[in-house]
Scaffold this active site. Structure first.
Site, PDB file in Angstrom:
ATOM      1  N   ASP A   1       0.830  -1.205   0.000  1.00  0.00           N
ATOM      2  CA  ASP A   1       0.000   0.000   0.000  1.00  0.00           C
ATOM      3  C   ASP A   1       0.869   1.262   0.000  1.00  0.00           C
ATOM      4  OD1 ASP A   1      -2.354   1.380  -0.008  1.00  0.00           O
ATOM      5  OD2 ASP A   1      -2.736   1.206   2.132  1.00  0.00           O
TER       6      ASP A   1
ATOM      7  N   ASN B   1       1.365   3.355  -2.939  1.00  0.00           N
ATOM      8  CA  ASN B   1       1.934   3.776  -4.231  1.00  0.00           C
ATOM      9  C   ASN B   1       1.400   5.144  -4.656  1.00  0.00           C
ATOM     10  OD1 ASN B   1       3.157   1.296  -4.377  1.00  0.00           O
ATOM     11  ND2 ASN B   1       1.719   0.434  -5.854  1.00  0.00           N
TER      12      ASN B   1
ATOM     13  N   ARG C   1     -11.753   1.997  -8.804  1.00  0.00           N
ATOM     14  CA  ARG C   1     -10.896   3.144  -9.149  1.00  0.00           C
ATOM     15  C   ARG C   1     -11.200   3.629 -10.560  1.00  0.00           C
ATOM     16  NH1 ARG C   1      -5.193   2.356  -6.050  1.00  0.00           N
ATOM     17  NH2 ARG C   1      -6.144   1.701  -4.112  1.00  0.00           N
TER      18      ARG C   1
ATOM     19  N   ARG D   1      -4.942  -2.380   8.844  1.00  0.00           N
ATOM     20  CA  ARG D   1      -6.062  -3.309   8.630  1.00  0.00           C
ATOM     21  C   ARG D   1      -5.655  -4.372   7.607  1.00  0.00           C
ATOM     22  NH1 ARG D   1      -8.322   1.740   6.811  1.00  0.00           N
ATOM     23  NH2 ARG D   1      -7.878   1.948   4.602  1.00  0.00           N
TER      24      ARG D   1
ATOM     25  N   THR E   1     -10.485  -7.098  -5.566  1.00  0.00           N
ATOM     26  CA  THR E   1     -11.722  -6.996  -6.358  1.00  0.00           C
ATOM     27  C   THR E   1     -12.285  -5.574  -6.217  1.00  0.00           C
ATOM     28  OG1 THR E   1     -12.757  -8.066  -4.455  1.00  0.00           O
ATOM     29  CG2 THR E   1     -12.442  -9.416  -6.372  1.00  0.00           C
TER      30      THR E   1
ATOM     31  N   ASN F   1     -10.600  -2.872  -6.018  1.00  0.00           N
ATOM     32  CA  ASN F   1      -9.810  -1.884  -6.776  1.00  0.00           C
ATOM     33  C   ASN F   1     -10.456  -1.535  -8.124  1.00  0.00           C
ATOM     34  OD1 ASN F   1      -6.587  -3.113  -5.580  1.00  0.00           O
ATOM     35  ND2 ASN F   1      -7.818  -1.410  -4.831  1.00  0.00           N
TER      36      ASN F   1
ATOM     37  N   TRP G   1       2.767   7.987  -2.558  1.00  0.00           N
ATOM     38  CA  TRP G   1       4.183   8.169  -2.892  1.00  0.00           C
ATOM     39  C   TRP G   1       4.307   9.074  -4.118  1.00  0.00           C
ATOM     40  CZ3 TRP G   1       7.344   7.249  -7.071  1.00  0.00           C
ATOM     41  CH2 TRP G   1       8.725   7.179  -6.827  1.00  0.00           C
TER      42      TRP G   1
HETATM   43  C1  FPP Z   1      -1.981   0.056  -3.365  1.00  0.00           C
HETATM   44  O1  FPP Z   1      -1.493   1.381  -3.305  1.00  0.00           O
HETATM   45  C2  FPP Z   1      -1.374  -0.627  -4.507  1.00  0.00           C
HETATM   46  C3  FPP Z   1      -2.057  -1.173  -5.543  1.00  0.00           C
HETATM   47  C4  FPP Z   1      -3.521  -1.151  -5.649  1.00  0.00           C
HETATM   48  C5  FPP Z   1      -1.330  -1.810  -6.666  1.00  0.00           C
HETATM   49  C6  FPP Z   1      -0.136  -2.646  -6.298  1.00  0.00           C
HETATM   50  C7  FPP Z   1       0.614  -2.903  -7.517  1.00  0.00           C
HETATM   51  C8  FPP Z   1       1.956  -2.891  -7.637  1.00  0.00           C
HETATM   52  C9  FPP Z   1       2.894  -2.711  -6.519  1.00  0.00           C
HETATM   53  C10 FPP Z   1       2.494  -3.069  -9.001  1.00  0.00           C
HETATM   54  C11 FPP Z   1       3.229  -4.325  -9.269  1.00  0.00           C
HETATM   55  C12 FPP Z   1       2.541  -5.542  -8.948  1.00  0.00           C
HETATM   56  C13 FPP Z   1       2.669  -6.700  -9.652  1.00  0.00           C
HETATM   57  C14 FPP Z   1       2.156  -7.936  -9.075  1.00  0.00           C
HETATM   58  C15 FPP Z   1       3.274  -6.802 -10.978  1.00  0.00           C
HETATM   59  P1  FPP Z   1      -2.537   2.579  -3.460  1.00  0.00           P
HETATM   60  O2  FPP Z   1      -2.655   2.910  -4.906  1.00  0.00           O
HETATM   61  O3  FPP Z   1      -3.823   2.203  -2.797  1.00  0.00           O
HETATM   62  O4  FPP Z   1      -1.816   3.716  -2.701  1.00  0.00           O
HETATM   63  P2  FPP Z   1      -2.508   4.872  -1.864  1.00  0.00           P
HETATM   64  O5  FPP Z   1      -3.149   4.219  -0.659  1.00  0.00           O
HETATM   65  O6  FPP Z   1      -1.360   5.740  -1.496  1.00  0.00           O
HETATM   66  O7  FPP Z   1      -3.495   5.546  -2.756  1.00  0.00           O
END
Ligand code: FPP
Length: 240
Positions: free
Chosen positions: A14, A16, A65, A187, A60, A62, A19
């Site tokens: 979590d 990304n 978004r 969580r 599921t 996600n 970041w």
């Molecule tokens: C959650 O961060 C992350 C995701 C929904 C995607 C995870 C995917 C990767 C790390 C890419 C590579 C994976 C594979 C298996 C090739 P968020 O977007 O919810 O972050 P936030 O809470 O800061 O919005």
């Protein structure tokens, strides 16, 4: 460093999006950076002898978004499975998937089938990618498979116990020993509910793209300092 006591680590990757936003970039840049972090972590995990690594790539939920973000992630998965994961395969990693196939694009399903096929004989470690995944949904799928076996007489009532039931899950994996969640939230978010039953939990403020192999090592060192009694008592240590 790792022995039989630690077989399976699971990561909720979590943070990304945050970041990327903190750097004035699009959320997609965070997912790209996260994918590079995952490659480093999986490489390190196999190097230190971990047998099973599960990662939450896409829940599921996600799908709620934006279409742009979902499509970006699906394209990124294809790129990872067809190209970037090649180094992991060379290291002897077998890739498996947990989650529902329904609702995924055909090109994503093809890339998934292809990497499963190409890596099926690898036996150094298993990377379980949870994609279009929900833990409660996985348990329901397992119940449906179990029910089929009961009806066909393949198993009898009372034959399956809480350990052998795992054969009906999407993948028959050992219990999760360590759950790591980056990105501040504390969580479980419907992740591998059956397999998490006795996991030690590590919730980090670090956003996933900033998660490093050294941080993983620190967690493993901490885990080895924890006494696990599985609800019982360590009689060697206890006096009464
Ligand atoms: C959650 O961060 C992350 C995701 C929904 C995607 C995870 C995917 C990767 C790390 C890419 C590579 C994976 C594979 C298996 C090739 P968020 O977007 O919810 O972050 P936030 O809470 O800061 O919005």
């Amino acid at each position: 460093m790792i022995d039989d006591k630690l077989k399976h680590i699971a990561i909720i990757m979590d943070g990304n999006g945050r970041w990327a936003e903190a750097r004035g970039k699009k959320r997609s840049a965070g997912h790209k950076a996260g994918s590079e972090t995952l490659e480093k972590i999986a490489t390190h995990a196999v190097d230190i002898g971990l047998k099973y690594l599960s990662v939450y790539a896409f829940s599921t939920d996600n799908f709620k978004r934006s279409e742009e973000e979902v499509n970006y992630l699906m394209d990124l998965f294809i790129e990872m499975f067809t190209k970037n994961f090649e180094k992991l395969l060379d290291k002897g990693i077998k890739v498996v998937f947990s989650g529902a196939k329904e609702g995924l694009r055909a090109d994503v399903l093809n890339a998934m089938d292809d990497i499963v096929e190409r890596s099926k004989n690898n036996n150094k470690a298993t990377l379980n990618v949870c994609l279009n995944y929900g833990g409660r949904e996985e348990i329901i799928r397992a119940c449906e498979r179990y029910h089929e076996d009961l009806v066909s007489g393949k198993v009898k009532k009372g034959e399956i116990n809480r350990d052998t039931f795992t054969r009906y899950l999407d993948n028959d994996l050992p219990p999760i020993d360590i759950l790591i969640r980056t990105g501040k939230e504390k969580r479980v978010s419907n992740f591998m509910l059956y397999e998490l039953y006795y996991a030690e939990m590590y919730f980090l403020d670090t956003l996933f793209p900033d998660f490093t192999p050294e941080m993983l090592d620190d967690i493993i060192a901490d885990f080895y300092g924890v006494e696990r009694r599985f609800g019982g008592i360590n009689y060697e240590k206890s006096s009464s």
